[in-house]
Design a protein around this motif. Sequence first.
Motif, mmCIF file in Angstrom:
data_model
loop_
_atom_site.group_PDB
_atom_site.id
_atom_site.type_symbol
_atom_site.label_atom_id
_atom_site.label_comp_id
_atom_site.label_asym_id
_atom_site.label_seq_id
_atom_site.Cartn_x
_atom_site.Cartn_y
_atom_site.Cartn_z
ATOM 1 N N SER A 61 4.500 6.716 -2.498
ATOM 2 C CA SER A 61 3.849 6.443 -1.218
ATOM 3 C C SER A 61 3.144 5.107 -1.329
ATOM 4 O O SER A 61 2.615 4.769 -2.389
ATOM 5 C CB SER A 61 2.867 7.557 -0.835
ATOM 6 N N ASP A 62 3.165 4.338 -0.272
ATOM 7 C CA ASP A 62 2.559 3.004 -0.225
ATOM 8 C C ASP A 62 1.529 2.952 0.888
ATOM 9 O O ASP A 62 1.512 3.789 1.795
ATOM 10 C CB ASP A 62 3.620 1.932 0.057
ATOM 11 N N ILE A 63 0.697 1.920 0.835
ATOM 12 C CA ILE A 63 -0.251 1.671 1.919
ATOM 13 C C ILE A 63 0.337 0.617 2.847
ATOM 14 O O ILE A 63 0.818 -0.428 2.397
ATOM 15 C CB ILE A 63 -1.617 1.235 1.369
ATOM 16 N N PHE A 64 0.295 0.923 4.127
ATOM 17 C CA PHE A 64 0.788 0.049 5.177
ATOM 18 C C PHE A 64 -0.354 -0.278 6.137
ATOM 19 O O PHE A 64 -1.427 0.340 6.102
ATOM 20 C CB PHE A 64 1.910 0.734 5.976
ATOM 21 N N ARG A 65 -0.095 -1.222 7.033
ATOM 22 C CA ARG A 65 -1.015 -1.483 8.139
ATOM 23 C C ARG A 65 -0.199 -1.842 9.373
ATOM 24 O O ARG A 65 0.953 -2.277 9.279
ATOM 25 C CB ARG A 65 -1.981 -2.611 7.802
ATOM 26 N N VAL A 66 -0.836 -1.656 10.535
ATOM 27 C CA VAL A 66 -0.166 -1.963 11.787
ATOM 28 C C VAL A 66 -1.216 -2.452 12.771
ATOM 29 O O VAL A 66 -2.347 -1.971 12.793
ATOM 30 C CB VAL A 66 0.577 -0.721 12.335
ATOM 31 N N ALA A 67 -0.857 -3.450 13.563
ATOM 32 C CA ALA A 67 -1.773 -4.003 14.558
ATOM 33 C C ALA A 67 -1.894 -3.048 15.740
ATOM 34 O O ALA A 67 -0.911 -2.466 16.205
ATOM 35 C CB ALA A 67 -1.274 -5.364 15.027
ATOM 36 N N ILE A 68 -3.142 -2.892 16.243
ATOM 37 C CA ILE A 68 -3.406 -2.130 17.462
ATOM 38 C C ILE A 68 -3.652 -3.141 18.575
ATOM 39 O O ILE A 68 -4.608 -3.917 18.516
ATOM 40 C CB ILE A 68 -4.619 -1.202 17.303
ATOM 41 N N ILE A 124 -0.935 -4.422 -4.218
ATOM 42 C CA ILE A 124 -1.611 -3.131 -4.091
ATOM 43 C C ILE A 124 -0.675 -1.988 -4.463
ATOM 44 O O ILE A 124 -1.035 -1.096 -5.222
ATOM 45 C CB ILE A 124 -2.146 -2.948 -2.660
ATOM 46 N N ASN A 125 0.535 -2.002 -3.905
ATOM 47 C CA ASN A 125 1.447 -0.872 -4.069
ATOM 48 C C ASN A 125 2.276 -0.987 -5.349
ATOM 49 O O ASN A 125 2.710 -2.072 -5.726
ATOM 50 C CB ASN A 125 2.376 -0.786 -2.862
ATOM 51 N N THR A 126 2.477 0.154 -5.999
ATOM 52 C CA THR A 126 3.285 0.244 -7.215
ATOM 53 C C THR A 126 4.405 1.250 -6.983
ATOM 54 O O THR A 126 4.573 1.779 -5.880
ATOM 55 C CB THR A 126 2.440 0.700 -8.411
ATOM 56 N N GLU A 127 5.139 1.546 -8.045
ATOM 57 C CA GLU A 127 6.193 2.545 -7.946
ATOM 58 C C GLU A 127 5.647 3.973 -7.941
ATOM 59 O O GLU A 127 6.421 4.921 -7.813
ATOM 60 C CB GLU A 127 7.179 2.381 -9.110
ATOM 61 N N ALA A 128 4.346 4.133 -8.073
ATOM 62 C CA ALA A 128 3.739 5.467 -8.076
ATOM 63 C C ALA A 128 3.095 5.748 -6.711
ATOM 64 O O ALA A 128 3.630 5.374 -5.680
ATOM 65 C CB ALA A 128 2.722 5.565 -9.211
ATOM 66 N N ARG A 129 1.922 6.385 -6.719
ATOM 67 C CA ARG A 129 1.276 6.788 -5.469
ATOM 68 C C ARG A 129 0.090 5.887 -5.147
ATOM 69 O O ARG A 129 -0.844 5.777 -5.931
ATOM 70 C CB ARG A 129 0.780 8.235 -5.580
ATOM 71 N N GLU A 130 0.129 5.245 -4.001
ATOM 72 C CA GLU A 130 -1.030 4.572 -3.409
ATOM 73 C C GLU A 130 -1.287 5.248 -2.073
ATOM 74 O O GLU A 130 -0.363 5.364 -1.246
ATOM 75 C CB GLU A 130 -0.789 3.075 -3.222
ATOM 76 N N THR A 131 -2.509 5.690 -1.846
ATOM 77 C CA THR A 131 -2.776 6.519 -0.683
ATOM 78 C C THR A 131 -4.263 6.512 -0.347
ATOM 79 O O THR A 131 -5.072 5.908 -1.069
ATOM 80 C CB THR A 131 -2.270 7.952 -0.943
ATOM 81 N N ASP A 137 -2.355 6.297 -8.665
ATOM 82 C CA ASP A 137 -2.107 6.642 -10.066
ATOM 83 C C ASP A 137 -1.120 5.663 -10.681
ATOM 84 O O ASP A 137 -0.599 5.896 -11.769
ATOM 85 C CB ASP A 137 -1.628 8.087 -10.218
ATOM 86 N N GLY A 138 -0.875 4.544 -9.979
ATOM 87 C CA GLY A 138 0.009 3.510 -10.499
ATOM 88 C C GLY A 138 -0.722 2.382 -11.190
ATOM 89 O O GLY A 138 -0.208 1.773 -12.128
ATOM 90 N N HIS A 139 -1.936 2.071 -10.740
ATOM 91 C CA HIS A 139 -2.773 1.072 -11.411
ATOM 92 C C HIS A 139 -3.484 1.724 -12.592
ATOM 93 O O HIS A 139 -3.728 2.938 -12.586
ATOM 94 C CB HIS A 139 -3.805 0.509 -10.432
ATOM 95 N N PRO A 140 -3.839 0.951 -13.619
ATOM 96 C CA PRO A 140 -4.483 1.530 -14.804
ATOM 97 C C PRO A 140 -5.779 2.246 -14.450
ATOM 98 O O PRO A 140 -6.663 1.675 -13.811
ATOM 99 C CB PRO A 140 -4.759 0.305 -15.689
#
Length: 649
Positions: A313-320, A336-343, A358-361
């Motif tokens: 899972s990755d972190i995204f953004r979207v304009a309102i 920011i995003n890795t091959e693991a979980r960013e949330t 859990d992707g960053h140290p």
Amino acid sequence: MMKKIHILLALLILTNLGGYAQEKPDRLVTKANEKYEEYSFKPAIDIFKKVLDKGYSSADLLKKLGNSYYYNADYEDAANTYKRLVDEYPDDVTPEYYFRYAQSLKTIEEYEASNEVMAKFTESTSDDLRASTYKEERDYLAEIKKNSGRYNVAPFQYNSPYSDFAPTFYKEGLLFSSDRDTGNFARYRHTWNSKDFLDLYKVNADSASNNLVVKLGDHVNTRLHESTTATNEEGTVLYFTRNNFKEGKYIKDEKGIIRLKIFRASLNDEGVWGDIEELPFNSDDYSVAHPALSPDGKTLYFASDMPGTLGESDIFRVAIKEDGSFGKPENLGNAINTEARETFPYVTKENILYFSSDGHPGLGGLDIFATKIEDDQVQGKVLNVGEPVNGRYDDFTFIFDEATKKGYFASNRSEGQGADDIYSFIETKPLVLDCQQRVSGTVRDKISNEVLVGATVKVIDEDNNEVMSAITDSEGKYSLLLDCDQGNFVRALTEGYIPAEEYLGKSDGSPKTVDFFLERNTVSAGFGDDLAKLLQLSTIYFDFDKYNIRKDSEIEVEKVIAAMEKYPSLKIKVNSHTDSRGKDAYNLWLSQKRAESTVNYMIQKGISPDRLQSEGYGETKLINRCANGVKCSDKEHQLNRRSEFIILE
């Protein structure tokens, strides 16, 4: 973290394990695989364990059992299962299983063993961001320790024996998610972890009365999951996460998984959340969850496994947009995003992005990290916020108010009251996101040692982009703040001089002094040029009616000597001039003696006589109107009493 809030939630399914003990291993494995593929991890664990107890084992079984433990945050059993996988089936271990094994070991504080497994992970993959990050940050524990001890943490007074998490600032209190009192029967339990489904609650966070914990209305809460929220500053618009649910029924994808979606609700005049709509970039084929708003309310951050995701899972953004519609979702990228979980993103009023990964140290499981968002770009280093907010379990849904220095987060740490608990904290020392190094010094002429006022000092990054610049003050001084997480070139330059440069690598932020000594651009100096002007020499004074060099003028002649030593082919002619006062013939003689005296001084200092000439001009080459008979001030006359060092060769 109870994995009910993982980017993929479990399929609702009834499970009866009563007859499993009588079934053959292959039939049990088939049933377990079905549960596993449905993300029904709790039943899958029970069946896989029964199969192992019967003496049947395989690499695939151990992988799925280890993953089932891992996704339910049972890291000790996950580590034991992955160890068995590595020991018994080493040829079947792919990089992802080394990574999960290392993470599980880290969570149970077996750091040395975790590092050994991570070394195998980095050896087995060459293009994984987690591997490159690990290689660069081998002393990540020291870095985490440096960032630790900045929070005073206490349990949230409204925790229950159930699962409480996902706090959100709301007016004078909080919104949060809990399965404390769903009113659901067992048939509404999901089989990811056999817990009840989640609803949204609101509370006055500073109240001492539990009676102020109130469930939001049925318009928002359903018999499935509602979790993670975000509201606008006025508290009139609510974004929240819910299972894919439509017209009273849950919607499954082709794998039978109920995905997550973000919904938006508005508060009407009666104080009821209505006009509930799902966001247009939701999908039945992937999850969109865990909303967070930018300080100005114009950007929505969220987690997803939509196409273009780098990891689980990755972190995204979207304009309102102003009319409430949305732009195109944008992945925040591999900073920011890795091959693991960013949330679980959260953005503070000072544009600090906090998220779990859990992707960053980290210390194990999900840790909370922070980075700076500026001009729509990630500007700072991604830093682990350290203990005691982070620990060896899952830590997530972090929120923070810089004005009050207060915040909240959730964790499934063992000392908690329930499965997941909310914790409050006060920040006692800010996290330094942008490592900065103060670099200062002076810019001087290399020959004369004179300070160079108005010189430019630039900072050039390793991609040859100018980052910043400064101008030297009246004392030739400059001061700059550099990003010490990257290498930079510091360059001094001014007109008529050859630029000088020094490379400064990554540092710990300790102040550094860098003095520059610039050489004149001799290419622009040639026959007939006055070295006194090029070197910015002060006036060379002689005592009245005398021609010996005064002590206070020796330093100026020494600068000329230094230039001639620097450039052995340089030859000069010393010209001496007087003002118009006194007899013309006497001034001519005096100026000649002064020129000769200067040359003799230089010869005594080691300059060869064949490189020097001298001539006195008396008052024959005045540079202003102060000729014989013209009334002038002493200052005007002084301009004519000068020495020149003319370049001959």
